[in-house]
Design a protein around this motif. Structure first.
Motif, mmCIF file in Angstrom:
data_model
loop_
_atom_site.group_PDB
_atom_site.id
_atom_site.type_symbol
_atom_site.label_atom_id
_atom_site.label_comp_id
_atom_site.label_asym_id
_atom_site.label_seq_id
_atom_site.Cartn_x
_atom_site.Cartn_y
_atom_site.Cartn_z
ATOM 1 N N ARG A 117 0.820 -1.208 0.000
ATOM 2 C CA ARG A 117 0.000 0.000 0.000
ATOM 3 C C ARG A 117 0.855 1.258 0.000
ATOM 4 N NH1 ARG A 117 -4.316 1.795 4.651
ATOM 5 N NH2 ARG A 117 -2.398 1.937 5.845
ATOM 6 N N LEU A 118 0.440 2.245 -0.801
ATOM 7 C CA LEU A 118 1.103 3.549 -0.849
ATOM 8 C C LEU A 118 0.039 4.619 -0.646
ATOM 9 C CD1 LEU A 118 3.632 5.279 -1.423
ATOM 10 C CD2 LEU A 118 3.026 5.204 -3.852
ATOM 11 N N ARG A 119 0.120 5.354 0.473
ATOM 12 C CA ARG A 119 -0.869 6.379 0.810
ATOM 13 C C ARG A 119 -0.294 7.765 0.534
ATOM 14 N NH1 ARG A 119 -3.192 7.037 6.013
ATOM 15 N NH2 ARG A 119 -5.049 7.740 4.904
ATOM 16 N N ILE A 120 -1.040 8.562 -0.231
ATOM 17 C CA ILE A 120 -0.594 9.899 -0.626
ATOM 18 C C ILE A 120 -1.688 10.906 -0.314
ATOM 19 C CG2 ILE A 120 0.101 11.358 -2.567
ATOM 20 C CD1 ILE A 120 1.220 8.880 -3.921
ATOM 21 N N SER A 121 -1.300 12.055 0.208
ATOM 22 C CA SER A 121 -2.216 13.184 0.386
ATOM 23 C C SER A 121 -1.814 14.263 -0.614
ATOM 24 C CB SER A 121 -2.135 13.735 1.818
ATOM 25 O OG SER A 121 -2.904 14.913 1.949
ATOM 26 N N ALA A 122 -2.800 14.755 -1.381
ATOM 27 C CA ALA A 122 -2.513 15.743 -2.419
ATOM 28 C C ALA A 122 -3.536 16.865 -2.370
ATOM 29 C CB ALA A 122 -2.524 15.081 -3.801
ATOM 30 N N PRO A 123 -3.157 18.085 -2.792
ATOM 31 C CA PRO A 123 -4.092 19.219 -2.757
ATOM 32 C C PRO A 123 -5.180 19.082 -3.805
ATOM 33 C CG PRO A 123 -2.012 19.873 -3.752
ATOM 34 C CD PRO A 123 -1.813 18.485 -3.234
ATOM 35 N N LEU A 124 -6.264 19.819 -3.589
ATOM 36 C CA LEU A 124 -7.467 19.680 -4.395
ATOM 37 C C LEU A 124 -7.231 19.949 -5.879
ATOM 38 C CD1 LEU A 124 -10.552 19.296 -4.601
ATOM 39 C CD2 LEU A 124 -10.801 21.724 -4.064
ATOM 40 N N LEU A 125 -6.655 21.103 -6.216
ATOM 41 C CA LEU A 125 -6.523 21.472 -7.630
ATOM 42 C C LEU A 125 -5.629 20.484 -8.373
ATOM 43 C CD1 LEU A 125 -7.158 23.411 -9.913
ATOM 44 C CD2 LEU A 125 -5.172 24.777 -9.211
ATOM 45 N N PHE A 126 -4.496 20.135 -7.813
ATOM 46 C CA PHE A 126 -3.590 19.178 -8.452
ATOM 47 C C PHE A 126 -4.308 17.852 -8.665
ATOM 48 C CE2 PHE A 126 -0.308 15.866 -8.252
ATOM 49 C CZ PHE A 126 0.532 16.284 -9.272
ATOM 50 N N LEU A 130 -2.360 1.908 -4.596
ATOM 51 C CA LEU A 130 -2.239 3.355 -4.403
ATOM 52 C C LEU A 130 -3.541 3.914 -3.842
ATOM 53 C CD1 LEU A 130 -0.599 5.956 -4.789
ATOM 54 C CD2 LEU A 130 -1.453 6.056 -7.136
ATOM 55 N N GLU A 131 -3.434 4.681 -2.762
ATOM 56 C CA GLU A 131 -4.583 5.352 -2.152
ATOM 57 C C GLU A 131 -4.269 6.848 -2.060
ATOM 58 O OE1 GLU A 131 -5.342 3.581 1.629
ATOM 59 O OE2 GLU A 131 -5.540 1.543 0.818
ATOM 60 N N VAL A 132 -5.084 7.675 -2.706
ATOM 61 C CA VAL A 132 -4.860 9.122 -2.732
ATOM 62 C C VAL A 132 -5.990 9.822 -1.993
ATOM 63 C CG1 VAL A 132 -4.558 11.168 -4.162
ATOM 64 C CG2 VAL A 132 -3.656 8.955 -4.938
ATOM 65 N N THR A 133 -5.630 10.626 -1.004
ATOM 66 C CA THR A 133 -6.583 11.451 -0.268
ATOM 67 C C THR A 133 -6.408 12.894 -0.712
ATOM 68 O OG1 THR A 133 -6.522 9.984 1.659
ATOM 69 C CG2 THR A 133 -7.310 12.230 2.020
ATOM 70 N N THR A 134 -7.519 13.538 -1.050
ATOM 71 C CA THR A 134 -7.464 14.914 -1.545
ATOM 72 C C THR A 134 -7.909 15.882 -0.463
ATOM 73 O OG1 THR A 134 -7.878 14.239 -3.813
ATOM 74 C CG2 THR A 134 -8.397 16.512 -3.246
ATOM 75 N N GLU A 135 -7.020 16.766 -0.057
ATOM 76 C CA GLU A 135 -7.346 17.797 0.934
ATOM 77 C C GLU A 135 -6.259 18.856 0.925
ATOM 78 O OE1 GLU A 135 -7.661 15.823 4.694
ATOM 79 O OE2 GLU A 135 -6.227 14.324 4.087
ATOM 80 N N ARG A 158 -5.633 20.841 3.621
ATOM 81 C CA ARG A 158 -5.081 21.079 4.957
ATOM 82 C C ARG A 158 -3.703 20.436 5.075
ATOM 83 N NH1 ARG A 158 -5.344 16.852 8.731
ATOM 84 N NH2 ARG A 158 -6.363 14.984 7.908
ATOM 85 N N ALA A 159 -2.899 20.944 6.004
ATOM 86 C CA ALA A 159 -1.560 20.409 6.233
ATOM 87 C C ALA A 159 -1.671 19.172 7.129
ATOM 88 C CB ALA A 159 -0.667 21.465 6.880
ATOM 89 N N VAL A 160 -1.774 18.001 6.521
ATOM 90 C CA VAL A 160 -1.918 16.773 7.295
ATOM 91 C C VAL A 160 -0.612 16.483 8.040
ATOM 92 C CG1 VAL A 160 -3.572 15.826 5.651
ATOM 93 C CG2 VAL A 160 -1.152 15.282 5.405
ATOM 94 N N ASP A 161 -0.728 15.789 9.168
ATOM 95 C CA ASP A 161 0.451 15.264 9.863
ATOM 96 C C ASP A 161 0.705 13.878 9.284
ATOM 97 O OD1 ASP A 161 2.227 13.981 11.643
ATOM 98 O OD2 ASP A 161 1.623 15.319 13.271
ATOM 99 N N MET A 162 1.617 13.812 8.333
ATOM 100 C CA MET A 162 1.749 12.576 7.576
ATOM 101 C C MET A 162 2.259 11.416 8.431
ATOM 102 S SD MET A 162 5.041 13.105 5.060
ATOM 103 C CE MET A 162 4.769 11.445 4.438
ATOM 104 N N ILE A 163 3.023 11.698 9.466
ATOM 105 C CA ILE A 163 3.525 10.625 10.312
ATOM 106 C C ILE A 163 2.403 10.085 11.192
ATOM 107 C CG2 ILE A 163 5.159 10.036 12.140
ATOM 108 C CD1 ILE A 163 7.036 12.170 10.948
ATOM 109 N N GLU A 164 1.681 10.976 11.859
ATOM 110 C CA GLU A 164 0.597 10.556 12.731
ATOM 111 C C GLU A 164 -0.543 9.906 11.948
ATOM 112 O OE1 GLU A 164 0.431 10.449 15.919
ATOM 113 O OE2 GLU A 164 2.285 11.512 16.409
ATOM 114 N N GLU A 165 -0.807 10.406 10.732
ATOM 115 C CA GLU A 165 -1.952 9.923 9.963
ATOM 116 C C GLU A 165 -1.593 8.827 8.970
ATOM 117 O OE1 GLU A 165 -4.637 13.105 8.622
ATOM 118 O OE2 GLU A 165 -3.447 14.472 9.851
ATOM 119 N N GLY A 166 -0.334 8.425 8.966
ATOM 120 C CA GLY A 166 0.054 7.248 8.203
ATOM 121 C C GLY A 166 0.188 7.434 6.703
ATOM 122 N N PHE A 167 0.592 8.630 6.251
ATOM 123 C CA PHE A 167 0.821 8.832 4.824
ATOM 124 C C PHE A 167 2.284 8.540 4.485
ATOM 125 C CE2 PHE A 167 -2.927 11.582 5.420
ATOM 126 C CZ PHE A 167 -3.719 11.093 4.388
#
Length: 295
Positions: free
Chosen positions: A92-101, A122-127, A129-138
């Protein structure tokens, strides 16, 4: 720290109790209990609150479970890859990316990545906000002009810039006259722009306040008012003459960064996605972004 005790702790945390973990894995309940007690003693921390019928993680236990679980999974995947004779990306690869991109390129980017690496989920979350990637597992985050964070490293892989545009039928306002404008949200601030004649300030009278830049562009295309937009989003309109540019916004360029934790060795999945980004945007220019989105 005893890695076996840490693994047993994450096992109990994942199953929600010693008995459940023992039944699921065939491990003796007494062994699991002893290992967790030894880990708590070595850390001088209580990791579980032990009730009469249930077992709950403490705040410290929850933080350790989230971080240790990801690291242990990574170790297992690395060992499996080495044992199989290579670092083939899988898992699994988790990515957080901004809305427009995400709206303009991530679907295409994710699809081409999935075709090249079918064993990666691949799992992409769109938001935005400045996620805490370590705490939220990205595993990776993509951010626009991110604040400095000593826990993260990365690079800027795309650059863009803001321009003020309008339909050709909308007259540019004279000094001190407000222009009908389409803005993001409730922004009413004047636009400071650079033009061939020098700097200028454009006063705005918001006609529409919209939630996304895609919506702002579409409304500007419809002739409602002027808008402030990334040039990559309107480059085709400018080339075709359906929109005209009133100037570049007098502000730092937009930089899109890809970031990952400094304390984590890059696994094969993360390295593969970073290389995929480099191939998609080798020069990182606004024109390159526009061409990728329109292709």
């Amino acid at each position: 720290m005893d890695l076996l005790a840490l693994a047993d702790f994450t096992l109990v945390a994942r199953h929600g109790g010693f008995g459940k973990a023992a039944r699921a894995t065939g491990r003796p309940k007494a062994t699991l209990s002893r290992r967790v007690a030894e880990l708590e003693a070595s850390l001088s921390l209580r990791l579980f609150e032990r009730g009469a019928r249930d077992l709950k993680l403490t705040q410290e236990g929850r933080a350790l479970s989230e971080r240790a679980g990801a690291l242990l999974t990574e170790l297992e995947e690395t060992a499996a890859a080495i044992a199989s004779g290579g670092e083939r990306p899988r898992g699994r690869l988790r990515i957080s990316a901004p809305l427009l991109f995400s709206q303009i390129v991530m679907g295409k980017l994710a699809a081409s990545f999935a075709l090249e690496y079918p064993e990666v989920r691949l799992e992409v979350t769109t938001e935005d906000r400045a996620v805490d990637m370590i705490e939220e597992g990205f595993d990776l985050v993509i951010r626009v002009n991110p604040d400095s964070d000593e826990r993260l490293v990365g690079r800027a892989f795309l650059h863009d810039r803001l321009v003020v545009v309008a339909g050709p039928g909308l007259a540019r306002p004279t000094e001190g006259t407000a222009v009908p404008a389409v803005v993001r949200g409730s922004d009413r601030a004047a636009w400071r722009v650079r033009t061939p004649a020098g700097h200028a300030t454009i006063a705005v009278e918001p006609i529409l306040g919209l939630a996304s830049l895609i919506m702002v562009r579409d409304a500007v295309r419809a002739g409602v008012g002027a808008g402030r937009l990334p040039i990559s989003l309107v480059s085709r309109d400018l080339a075709e003459g359906t929109l005209v540019q009133w100037g570049e916004v007098d502000a730092p360029d937009i930089a899109l960064w890809v970031l990952y934790p400094t304390r984590r060795l890059l696994n094969a999945r993360v390295s593969a996605f970073l290389n995929h980004l480099r191939r998609a945007f080798p020069n990182g220019t606004p024109d390159e972004l526009a061409s990728y989105a329109e292709g």
